[in-house]
Scaffold this active site. Structure first.
Site, PDB file in Angstrom:
ATOM      1  N   ASP A 114      82.132  76.820  72.021  1.00  0.00           N
ATOM      2  CA  ASP A 114      84.020  76.174  72.662  1.00  0.00           C
ATOM      3  C   ASP A 114      84.396  78.012  73.705  1.00  0.00           C
ATOM      4  O   ASP A 114      84.333  78.914  73.752  1.00  0.00           O
ATOM      5  CB  ASP A 114      85.291  76.125  71.887  1.00  0.00           C
ATOM      6  CG  ASP A 114      84.679  75.054  70.766  1.00  0.00           C
ATOM      7  OD1 ASP A 114      84.234  74.093  71.305  1.00  0.00           O
ATOM      8  OD2 ASP A 114      84.707  75.106  69.443  1.00  0.00           O
TER       9      ASP A 114
HETATM   10  N1  URA Z   1      81.551  74.759  66.355  1.00  0.00           N
HETATM   11  C1  URA Z   1      82.798  75.322  66.194  1.00  0.00           C
HETATM   12  O1  URA Z   1      83.606  74.419  66.224  1.00  0.00           O
HETATM   13  N2  URA Z   1      82.985  75.446  67.976  1.00  0.00           N
HETATM   14  C2  URA Z   1      82.012  76.292  68.685  1.00  0.00           C
HETATM   15  O2  URA Z   1      82.698  76.746  69.132  1.00  0.00           O
HETATM   16  C3  URA Z   1      80.434  75.702  68.181  1.00  0.00           C
HETATM   17  C4  URA Z   1      80.244  75.400  66.669  1.00  0.00           C
END
Ligand code: URA
Length: 238
Positions: A102
């Site tokens: 993310d």
């Molecule tokens: N899980 C998440 O919630 N975000 C990420 O970036 C990776 C795994």
């Protein structure tokens, strides 16, 4: 590809060194001295030598990036900076991130142009483990840990697959709010949704390992290093 780019790409020398090497007649293309460092060569067919030794072309490149927050895991984006912006000076083409973190997640991201490897690593049946360091709004109870480890309902057809939780080495609390979570799936926002499922909220998320690859602690956020595939392509899981 231009000859100087080829020599840089193969880690033979820098671009300006390439010019001097070619000028001094030390670089041959198919047995004949290269006329200049900007001639075009076919990296898949031509034989390039330096001082009589063949300069081998690496078809694929692999990099470990310590992704900072604020950039998106995409090859291009109209509005946001992407993880590929860090690689603008790399001579290799067609790089992409293997999977996504993310925008606010930091840590280990593999960047390559090896599509077959990416496919293998991301295939759901390969179950490549990913480990995250997680900081939470509230502490977690041992019941929450048990639930997260056996699988929680994140609003999809099936609960998450069993996960592993480890506490940081310096943690003495019974109900910690900082921990490591390892999962071997890659559902959308999975870690955040898993903690939401037990009434908590992730405030900081950092990926610290991906299969056999561990985030190099010397890499600062936004820094990357080139990987030797022999170091991490040694078993079928990666
Ligand atoms: N899980 C998440 O919630 N975000 C990420 O970036 C990776 C795994």
């Amino acid at each position: 590809m231009r000859l100087d780019k080829y020599l840089v790409h193969t880690n033979t020398c820098t671009r300006s060194e390439a010019r001097n090497l070619v000028r001094s007649g030390r670089v041959l293309v198919n047995g004949a001295p290269a006329a200049s460092s900007d001639i075009k060569i076919n990296e898949n067919a031509d034989m390039v030598t330096l001082d009589g030794k063949q300069v081998l072309y690496e078809q694929y490149s692999y990099f470990m990036l310590n992704k900072p927050a604020g950039v998106v895991s995409a090859c291009e984006d109209r509005r946001e900076n992407t993880v590929l912006d860090f690689f603008k000076n790399e001579p290799c083409k067609d790089l992409f991130p293997v999977g996504r973190l993310d925008k606010d997640t930091v840590g280990l991201l593999l960047i390559t142009n090896d599509g077959a490897l990416a496919h293998r690593l991301l295939a759901p049946n390969k179950h490549v483990w990913k480990k995250y360091y997680v900081e939470l709004e509230r502490s977690v109870s041992s019941e929450d840990i048990e639930k997260l480890c056996s699988g929680v309902d994140i609003g999809e057809d099936t609960p998450t697959l069993p996960a592993k939780i480890e506490l940081p080495a310096d943690c003495s609390e019974k109900n910690p709010s900082k921990l490591y979570l390892s999962i071997h799936e890659g559902r959308f926002h999975q870690v955040k949704r898993m903690f939401e499922a037990v009434g908590n909220k992730v405030t900081y998320l950092k990926r610290v390992s991906f299969g056999q690859l561990e985030l190099d602690p010397d890499l600062k956020e936004g820094e990357y290093k080139k990987l030797d595939p022999n170091d991490f392509l040694t078993n079928t899981a990666m």
